[in-house]
Design a protein around this motif. Structure first.
Motif, PDB file in Angstrom:
ATOM      1  N   ALA A 391       6.594  11.436  -8.786  1.00 50.05           N
ATOM      2  CA  ALA A 391       7.338  11.564  -7.527  1.00 50.05           C
ATOM      3  C   ALA A 391       6.427  11.295  -6.338  1.00 50.05           C
ATOM      4  O   ALA A 391       6.814  10.626  -5.371  1.00 50.05           O
ATOM      5  CB  ALA A 391       7.943  12.965  -7.431  1.00 50.05           C
ATOM      6  N   GLY A 392       5.182  11.814  -6.414  1.00 49.10           N
ATOM      7  CA  GLY A 392       4.235  11.573  -5.340  1.00 49.10           C
ATOM      8  C   GLY A 392       3.876  10.104  -5.218  1.00 49.10           C
ATOM      9  O   GLY A 392       3.752   9.568  -4.106  1.00 49.10           O
ATOM     10  N   ALA A 393       3.702   9.449  -6.367  1.00 50.31           N
ATOM     11  CA  ALA A 393       3.378   8.019  -6.351  1.00 50.31           C
ATOM     12  C   ALA A 393       4.517   7.200  -5.756  1.00 50.31           C
ATOM     13  O   ALA A 393       4.294   6.253  -4.988  1.00 50.31           O
ATOM     14  CB  ALA A 393       3.066   7.541  -7.770  1.00 50.31           C
ATOM     15  N   ILE A 394       5.746   7.568  -6.097  1.00 49.69           N
ATOM     16  CA  ILE A 394       6.906   6.872  -5.548  1.00 49.69           C
ATOM     17  C   ILE A 394       6.970   7.065  -4.037  1.00 49.69           C
ATOM     18  O   ILE A 394       7.197   6.118  -3.269  1.00 49.69           O
ATOM     19  CB  ILE A 394       8.212   7.364  -6.212  1.00 49.69           C
ATOM     20  CG1 ILE A 394       8.233   6.957  -7.691  1.00 49.69           C
ATOM     21  CG2 ILE A 394       9.429   6.813  -5.487  1.00 49.69           C
ATOM     22  CD1 ILE A 394       9.395   7.531  -8.467  1.00 49.69           C
ATOM     23  N   GLY A 395       6.750   8.307  -3.624  1.00 50.25           N
ATOM     24  CA  GLY A 395       6.761   8.581  -2.187  1.00 50.25           C
ATOM     25  C   GLY A 395       5.669   7.824  -1.458  1.00 50.25           C
ATOM     26  O   GLY A 395       5.901   7.266  -0.375  1.00 50.25           O
ATOM     27  N   LEU A 396       4.449   7.798  -2.056  1.00 51.69           N
ATOM     28  CA  LEU A 396       3.351   7.067  -1.426  1.00 51.69           C
ATOM     29  C   LEU A 396       3.659   5.573  -1.377  1.00 51.69           C
ATOM     30  O   LEU A 396       3.371   4.910  -0.367  1.00 51.69           O
ATOM     31  CB  LEU A 396       2.064   7.316  -2.215  1.00 51.69           C
ATOM     32  CG  LEU A 396       0.803   6.636  -1.686  1.00 51.69           C
ATOM     33  CD1 LEU A 396       0.497   7.104  -0.270  1.00 51.69           C
ATOM     34  CD2 LEU A 396      -0.384   6.915  -2.605  1.00 51.69           C
ATOM     35  N   ALA A 397       4.251   5.040  -2.438  1.00 50.67           N
ATOM     36  CA  ALA A 397       4.597   3.618  -2.473  1.00 50.67           C
ATOM     37  C   ALA A 397       5.613   3.277  -1.372  1.00 50.67           C
ATOM     38  O   ALA A 397       5.504   2.235  -0.699  1.00 50.67           O
ATOM     39  CB  ALA A 397       5.151   3.245  -3.844  1.00 50.67           C
ATOM     40  N   LEU A 398       6.589   4.164  -1.186  1.00 49.32           N
ATOM     41  CA  LEU A 398       7.586   3.931  -0.137  1.00 49.32           C
ATOM     42  C   LEU A 398       6.945   3.956   1.244  1.00 49.32           C
ATOM     43  O   LEU A 398       7.301   3.160   2.126  1.00 49.32           O
ATOM     44  CB  LEU A 398       8.697   4.975  -0.235  1.00 49.32           C
ATOM     45  CG  LEU A 398       9.605   4.885  -1.471  1.00 49.32           C
ATOM     46  CD1 LEU A 398      10.581   6.045  -1.499  1.00 49.32           C
ATOM     47  CD2 LEU A 398      10.362   3.548  -1.483  1.00 49.32           C
ATOM     48  N   VAL A 399       5.990   4.876   1.419  1.00 45.85           N
ATOM     49  CA  VAL A 399       5.277   4.945   2.698  1.00 45.85           C
ATOM     50  C   VAL A 399       4.498   3.667   2.938  1.00 45.85           C
ATOM     51  O   VAL A 399       4.496   3.095   4.049  1.00 45.85           O
ATOM     52  CB  VAL A 399       4.341   6.174   2.730  1.00 45.85           C
ATOM     53  CG1 VAL A 399       3.413   6.120   3.942  1.00 45.85           C
ATOM     54  CG2 VAL A 399       5.150   7.458   2.766  1.00 45.85           C
ATOM     55  N   ILE A 401       5.051   0.668   1.646  1.00 46.05           N
ATOM     56  CA  ILE A 401       5.991  -0.438   1.900  1.00 46.05           C
ATOM     57  C   ILE A 401       6.486  -0.387   3.344  1.00 46.05           C
ATOM     58  O   ILE A 401       6.562  -1.420   4.032  1.00 46.05           O
ATOM     59  CB  ILE A 401       7.176  -0.357   0.912  1.00 46.05           C
ATOM     60  CG1 ILE A 401       6.694  -0.667  -0.511  1.00 46.05           C
ATOM     61  CG2 ILE A 401       8.280  -1.338   1.315  1.00 46.05           C
ATOM     62  CD1 ILE A 401       7.757  -0.440  -1.577  1.00 46.05           C
ATOM     63  N   TYR A 402       6.812   0.803   3.810  1.00 51.23           N
ATOM     64  CA  TYR A 402       7.283   0.952   5.187  1.00 51.23           C
ATOM     65  C   TYR A 402       6.194   0.539   6.178  1.00 51.23           C
ATOM     66  O   TYR A 402       6.454  -0.189   7.147  1.00 51.23           O
ATOM     67  CB  TYR A 402       7.711   2.392   5.438  1.00 51.23           C
ATOM     68  CG  TYR A 402       8.004   2.690   6.884  1.00 51.23           C
ATOM     69  CD1 TYR A 402       9.209   2.314   7.466  1.00 51.23           C
ATOM     70  CD2 TYR A 402       7.058   3.349   7.682  1.00 51.23           C
ATOM     71  CE1 TYR A 402       9.476   2.579   8.798  1.00 51.23           C
ATOM     72  CE2 TYR A 402       7.306   3.621   9.009  1.00 51.23           C
ATOM     73  CZ  TYR A 402       8.518   3.240   9.567  1.00 51.23           C
ATOM     74  OH  TYR A 402       8.777   3.496  10.891  1.00 51.23           O
ATOM     75  N   LEU A 403       4.960   0.989   5.940  1.00 52.22           N
ATOM     76  CA  LEU A 403       3.864   0.669   6.858  1.00 52.22           C
ATOM     77  C   LEU A 403       3.602  -0.830   6.891  1.00 52.22           C
ATOM     78  O   LEU A 403       3.399  -1.415   7.969  1.00 52.22           O
ATOM     79  CB  LEU A 403       2.596   1.420   6.426  1.00 52.22           C
ATOM     80  CG  LEU A 403       2.585   2.947   6.622  1.00 52.22           C
ATOM     81  CD1 LEU A 403       1.340   3.553   6.002  1.00 52.22           C
ATOM     82  CD2 LEU A 403       2.665   3.300   8.104  1.00 52.22           C
ATOM     83  N   VAL A 404       3.576  -1.450   5.726  1.00 54.48           N
ATOM     84  CA  VAL A 404       3.300  -2.882   5.669  1.00 54.48           C
ATOM     85  C   VAL A 404       4.429  -3.673   6.326  1.00 54.48           C
ATOM     86  O   VAL A 404       4.184  -4.630   7.081  1.00 54.48           O
ATOM     87  CB  VAL A 404       3.098  -3.333   4.199  1.00 54.48           C
ATOM     88  CG1 VAL A 404       3.009  -4.861   4.122  1.00 54.48           C
ATOM     89  CG2 VAL A 404       1.836  -2.699   3.622  1.00 54.48           C
ATOM     90  N   ALA A 405       5.667  -3.299   6.055  1.00 58.25           N
ATOM     91  CA  ALA A 405       6.803  -4.037   6.597  1.00 58.25           C
ATOM     92  C   ALA A 405       6.928  -3.863   8.102  1.00 58.25           C
ATOM     93  O   ALA A 405       7.278  -4.813   8.817  1.00 58.25           O
ATOM     94  CB  ALA A 405       8.095  -3.584   5.916  1.00 58.25           C
ATOM     95  N   TYR A 406       6.620  -2.694   8.605  1.00 59.76           N
ATOM     96  CA  TYR A 406       6.866  -2.427  10.017  1.00 59.76           C
ATOM     97  C   TYR A 406       5.611  -2.602  10.868  1.00 59.76           C
ATOM     98  O   TYR A 406       5.680  -3.101  11.990  1.00 59.76           O
ATOM     99  CB  TYR A 406       7.404  -1.016  10.183  1.00 59.76           C
ATOM    100  CG  TYR A 406       7.947  -0.717  11.551  1.00 59.76           C
ATOM    101  CD1 TYR A 406       9.167  -1.257  11.966  1.00 59.76           C
ATOM    102  CD2 TYR A 406       7.251   0.095  12.433  1.00 59.76           C
ATOM    103  CE1 TYR A 406       9.671  -0.989  13.224  1.00 59.76           C
ATOM    104  CE2 TYR A 406       7.751   0.370  13.700  1.00 59.76           C
ATOM    105  CZ  TYR A 406       8.960  -0.167  14.090  1.00 59.76           C
ATOM    106  OH  TYR A 406       9.448   0.080  15.342  1.00 59.76           O
ATOM    107  N   TYR A 407       4.453  -2.182  10.342  1.00 60.89           N
ATOM    108  CA  TYR A 407       3.215  -2.214  11.127  1.00 60.89           C
ATOM    109  C   TYR A 407       2.259  -3.328  10.703  1.00 60.89           C
ATOM    110  O   TYR A 407       1.252  -3.557  11.362  1.00 60.89           O
ATOM    111  CB  TYR A 407       2.499  -0.862  11.037  1.00 60.89           C
ATOM    112  CG  TYR A 407       3.223   0.229  11.758  1.00 60.89           C
ATOM    113  CD1 TYR A 407       3.243   0.266  13.147  1.00 60.89           C
ATOM    114  CD2 TYR A 407       3.903   1.214  11.063  1.00 60.89           C
ATOM    115  CE1 TYR A 407       3.917   1.265  13.829  1.00 60.89           C
ATOM    116  CE2 TYR A 407       4.585   2.218  11.724  1.00 60.89           C
ATOM    117  CZ  TYR A 407       4.594   2.245  13.107  1.00 60.89           C
ATOM    118  OH  TYR A 407       5.263   3.231  13.772  1.00 60.89           O
TER     119      TYR A 407
END
Length: 584
Positions: A391-399, A401-407
């Motif tokens: 669950a932590g890995a999934i959450g970190l992966a989503l973070v 992806i969000y950082l790369v896509a937006y920032y």
């Protein structure tokens, strides 16, 4: 010339970000080195991850004390049990109350976990009682001789106590065999010779009725009957022999081996009079023993009883050391003693250390019985940990992806900061295990996962402040420095609220929830350290690079994509005024 100098000073020392980076790098190297040098390269695991034993203790009602099971006594028992277990070197043992009469003890799997289990519910009520009479351990039917066999009731000689180093023995049974009638007469005679008050009705089976309801002769007869009928070879009968008896009353008791039974007078010295106890190996005799040091008050009591006993004939010159109703030793006394005493017998090193440990931390205010004992397997905790890490890995992966896509390019700085935060968190947790007994359990893992969001939130706050400055028409380097004070205030306020919540949760909760609160508070503090000493200095350095400073579309700071305004006219006028004197 003054204006540019003022500009460098206004950066708050951020013109030299290398200092902050060097400081956090030194801290990381020191923590990592300390982790490897200490030999603790992994965090200590709690019972839900390492496995162990969970014990539920149920408080038993106290004869004559209907209100003994109360919050104060339960909390005292929790404190004593916790000190006993920790005294054995078993860390991260969880001891907490459940309801009004239960105590839950979670002991992680380890070297001393079995030893700790044997001690958690031991009441450890220690009394020094004068021996009135002693005989074999089996019951004596009317008109028959009592059994006689060493190990099954045969008497054996007892060494005498020394003046300053009282010696004890494990087999103080030096009375002839006798019939039940003879034993009854011996009880009567011993009680008459004893100078203590006549026993109350409570001595005969633990009745709560006052002494006035039963005549002294009836109480004596009941005690005689109990003594002759007592079967010390029966473990349950041996454990229940002294139930319900007050320390101020005579009682019957069995030896811990069950091969002798005693008639004992009122307690003269108690475990509360013992100041310290240690397990020691006697080189001369080749045996393990427990040495005790008395308090000043206890020393006077011990001196009084030994002076009295030294004038008596055997077996009434013996005092029985009774622990939880069983006689662990009954040495003879030939002279007045004071200050210290020894308990010896058929002790192994472990049993001597166990006894010394429970005596050192005191007796429990209540008696407990094991209600349930559950073995927690590491496999179950491992499955839950694996699920939590996924669950932590999934959450970190989503973070990510969000950082790369937006920032975009700014995501590189965020990921480096997360990596630094992870290294600091891991090394500190590994070092806190041997330092303060911290153990990583499932709630603590959850706290670490939640911390990912808290740390990422700090980066986002700072990045958005920088982007706001760029939208206002400023270039990157001024935008980085102007955005920092505003972002810093927001980050500090946010982290303070998170830390305050973690601190309150840690103080008002018990057990595993404290692990969650502790980890959350630790990672919140580390978030402040990482943002101030790593994220901000790295951002300052990156602002000097062409990739970020030019507003590359992949940098995440492209003025066009951000909808930046034209350069501020006020800034242009200030620059013109600054350049005018130079031309003049």
């Amino acid at each position: 010339m003054a204006a540019p100098k003022k500009g460098r000073g206004s950066s708050g020392g951020q013109g030299r970000p290398g200092r902050a980076l060097a400081l956090i790098l030194i801290a990381m190297v020191a923590l990592t080195g300390g982790m490897f040098l200490s030999g603790h390269t992994t965090p200590r695991l709690g019972i839900d991850l390492a496995g162990g034993t969970s014990i539920t203790l149920k408080a038993k009602s106290q004869p004559g004390k209907p209100d003994a099971i109360n919050e104060t006594n339960m909390n005292t028992a929790v404190s004593i049990i916790e000190r006993r277990v920790n005294g054995l070197g078993v860390s991260e043992a969880e001891v907490q109350t459940q309801g009004a009469s239960n105590i839950i003890v979670n002991i992680p799997k380890g070297t001393n976990s079995k030893q700790a289990r044997e001690q958690v519910g031991t009441t450890a009520q220690l009394y020094f009682r004068p021996v009135l009479t002693v005989t074999g351990g089996q019951p004596t039917p009317e008109g028959s001789a009592s059994p006689s066999a060493s190990g099954s009731g045969k008497p054996s000689a007892t060494p005498s106590a020394k003046a300053s180093d009282p010696e004890t023995a494990s087999d103080p049974k030096s009375t002839p065999s006798a019939s039940a009638t003879t034993q009854g007469r011996a009880v009567t005679g011993a009680l008459k010779q004893d100078a203590t008050p006549t026993p109350s009705a409570s001595t005969s089976g633990g009745s709560d009725a006052p002494a006035a309801t039963e005549t002294p002769d009836a109480a004596t007869a009941a005690l005689e009957k109990k003594f002759t009928a007592l079967d010390c070879t029966d473990k349950k009968a041996r454990a229940a022999a002294g139930d319900g008896v007050k320390p101020t009353d005579p009682t019957v008791a069995c030896s811990s081996e069950g091969d002798a039974k005693y008639l004992l007078g009122p307690a003269e010295v108690s475990g509360t009079d013992v100041d310290d106890a240690k397990a020691q190996f006697d080189q001369q005799r080749g045996i393990w023993l427990v040495s005790m040091e008395f308090t000043d008050k206890g020393s006077k009591k011990f001196q009084t009883i030994t002076k009295k006993l030294s004038a008596q004939q055997s077996p009434q010159n013996q005092f029985a050391i009774s622990l939880d109703g069983e006689v662990v030793s009954a040495p003879q006394v030939n002279e007045t003693l004071s200050g210290s005493a020894e308990i010896s017998g058929s002790f192994t090193q472990q049993s001597a250390e166990d006894l010394a440990n429970v005596l050192s931390y005191g007796a429990l205010p209540l008696s407990f019985s094991e209600d349930t004992v559950t073995t927690v397997t590491a496999a179950l905790g491992g499955e839950q940990l694996e699920a939590g890490l996924i669950a932590g890995a999934i959450g970190l992966a989503l973070v990510v992806i969000y950082l790369v896509a937006y920032y975009r390019g700014l995501a590189f700085i965020a990921l480096l900061s997360l990596l630094v935060s992870g290294i600091l968190t891991y090394t500190i947790m590994a070092l806190l295990g041997p330092a303060i007994g911290f153990a990583l359990n499932l709630p603590a893992v959850c706290g670490a996962i939640v911390a990912i969001g808290i740390t990422a939130d700090s980066f986002i706050v700072y990045f958005e402040r920088i982007r706001d400055e760029i939208r206002e028409g400023r270039t990157l380097r001024p935008a980085v420095e102007r955005a920092w004070p505003r972002a810093r205030r927001t980050i500090l306020v946010s982290d303070f609220v998170s830390f305050l919540a973690a601190a309150v949760l840690f103080l008002v909760t018990v057990g595993k929830v404290q692990g969650f609160a502790f980890t959350l508070g630790l990672t919140t503090l580390l978030d402040v350290v990482v943002v101030f000493l790593f994220t901000k200095p790295v951002m300052t350095l990156m602002a000097r690079t062409k990739f970020f400073a030019s507003g590359n579309p992949w940098s995440g700071l492209d003025p066009t994509r951000l909808g930046a305004k034209p350069p501020l006219r006020r800034s242009r006028r200030v620059n013109a005024r600054t350049d005018h004197p130079k031309e003049a």
